[in-house]
Design an enzyme around this catalytic site. Structure first.
Site, PDB file in Angstrom:
ATOM      1  N   CYS B  98      -1.413   2.034   1.092  1.00  0.00           N
ATOM      2  CA  CYS B  98      -1.412   1.346   2.138  1.00  0.00           C
ATOM      3  C   CYS B  98      -0.561   2.186   3.037  1.00  0.00           C
ATOM      4  O   CYS B  98       0.763   1.971   2.826  1.00  0.00           O
ATOM      5  CB  CYS B  98      -0.726  -0.248   1.427  1.00  0.00           C
ATOM      6  SG  CYS B  98      -0.557  -1.007   3.595  1.00  0.00           S
ATOM      7  N   CYS B 101       2.593  -0.059   4.864  1.00  0.00           N
ATOM      8  CA  CYS B 101       3.793  -0.917   4.092  1.00  0.00           C
ATOM      9  C   CYS B 101       3.293  -0.556   2.754  1.00  0.00           C
ATOM     10  O   CYS B 101       3.224   0.692   1.923  1.00  0.00           O
ATOM     11  CB  CYS B 101       3.438  -2.123   4.555  1.00  0.00           C
ATOM     12  SG  CYS B 101       2.029  -3.208   4.225  1.00  0.00           S
ATOM     13  N   SER B 102       2.890  -1.685   1.781  1.00  0.00           N
ATOM     14  CA  SER B 102       2.525  -1.610   0.473  1.00  0.00           C
ATOM     15  C   SER B 102       1.651  -2.737  -0.085  1.00  0.00           C
ATOM     16  O   SER B 102       1.543  -3.462  -0.920  1.00  0.00           O
ATOM     17  CB  SER B 102       3.614  -2.027  -0.296  1.00  0.00           C
ATOM     18  OG  SER B 102       4.945  -2.739  -0.380  1.00  0.00           O
ATOM     19  N   CYS B 103       0.696  -3.163   1.229  1.00  0.00           N
ATOM     20  CA  CYS B 103      -0.745  -3.985   0.655  1.00  0.00           C
ATOM     21  C   CYS B 103      -1.495  -3.392  -0.828  1.00  0.00           C
ATOM     22  O   CYS B 103      -1.913  -2.488  -1.208  1.00  0.00           O
ATOM     23  CB  CYS B 103      -1.619  -4.107   1.713  1.00  0.00           C
ATOM     24  SG  CYS B 103      -0.985  -4.695   3.234  1.00  0.00           S
TER      25      CYS B 103
END
Lengths: 94, 192
Positions: B98, B101-103
């Site tokens: 991702c 961000c940090s999906c």
């Protein structure tokens, strides 16, 4: 609705230069050409949702890009596959 | 006093009481969600992978609708984003990142490893994916097509790796035990 196989260009646009916004289209793809793989569904548009504005459900696609062309390095045939909302996609005249 | 200076316990109490007052989420629902979040771990995704290796019908369900496949083996998916499953085969390898961000598919893999959220991984996974794979000990042959899936929006993605050689005749529990977090992100391959 964009059919699988449709050639698109990601808008070369930088809304972040005009004011507060929330964008799910990565910088590295702005202005790049790719191919629609499939429609993933319709989802509330994050650029409105993030600001608690009424958010229309818009088509979200899986779009494939040639990885070496995007970065000028890489292995022939490798691909980037990215979720992009329809307002960011411009169809390329055949 | 600004929100940043506020006592975190009091702030939490204020938020949960507002959620209840506005009918968004009751205390019981919050407790239940916390229980589900804490129970999620890569072991859940591993069970799905092992089942898919053994059961072609389950595999088909998993590829068509990851969330339905998760629910079918008792993983709670209510309120979770759609789960897409990326099938590796003899010609194709998938790597998930991702960049924004940090999906991460937390319902089936739990909390993301710290490196998944690092700027270095997020930048290099799209620019030099084969290089980063080598650093994880995974050298892809030139003949394999690599697809880097940048998880930018409403889906969460997990990789369905190939079943490794040397696992013939293994049962579901044995197979589940060899599937690691990295195998389902695509940085490593399951080892018998």
């Amino acid at each position: 609705m964009l059919a699988p196989g449709t050639e698109i260009r990601v808008k070369l646009d930088w809304p972040e230069t005009r004011g507060p916004c929330h964008i799910r289209t990565p910088h590295y793809l702005r202005g790049r050409t790719g191919t629609v793989e499939r429609h993933l569904g319709d989802f509330p548009y994050p650029e409105d949702l993030a600001f608690a504005r009424p958010a229309a459900r818009l088509p979200l696609y899986h779009v494939r890009f040639d990885q070496p062309s995007v970065w000028g390095q890489g292995h022939t045939g490798d691909a980037l596959v990215v979720e992009l909302f329809e307002p960011w996609l411009e169809t390329i005249a055949p | 006093m600004s929100l940043i200076e506020a006592d975190s316990e009091r702030l939490l109490a204020a938020v949960t009481s507002l959620l209840a007052q506005k009918g968004i989420a009751s205390d019981d629902e919050l407790v239940e969600r916390q229980r589900v979040t804490d129970a999620a771990s890569p072991g859940q995704g591993a069970r799905m992978v092992a089942r898919a290796w053994l059961d072609p019908e389950y595999r088909a369900l998993m590829l068509a609708d990851g969330a339905k496949a998760a629910e079918a083996i008792g993983i709670p998916m209510r309120g979770m984003p759609p789960l897409g499953v990326l099938e590796n085969d003899a010609e194709t390898h998938h790597l998930v990142v991702c960049t924004l961000c940090s999906c991460y598919p937390r319902a089936v893999l739990g909390y993301p490893p710290l490196w998944f959220k690092s700027a270095a991984y997020r930048a290099r996974a799209v620019r030099d994916p084969r290089g980063i794979l080598v650093e994880f000990g995974t050298t892809l042959p030139d003949s394999i097509r690599l697809r880097v899936v940048d998880s930018t929006a409403d889906y969460r993605w997990m990789v369905l790796p190939m079943r490794p050689a040397g696992t013939e005749g293994w049962n579901e529990a044995q197979l589940t035990a060899i599937v690691r977090e990295g195998d389902m992100i695509g940085v490593t391959l399951p080892q018998a």
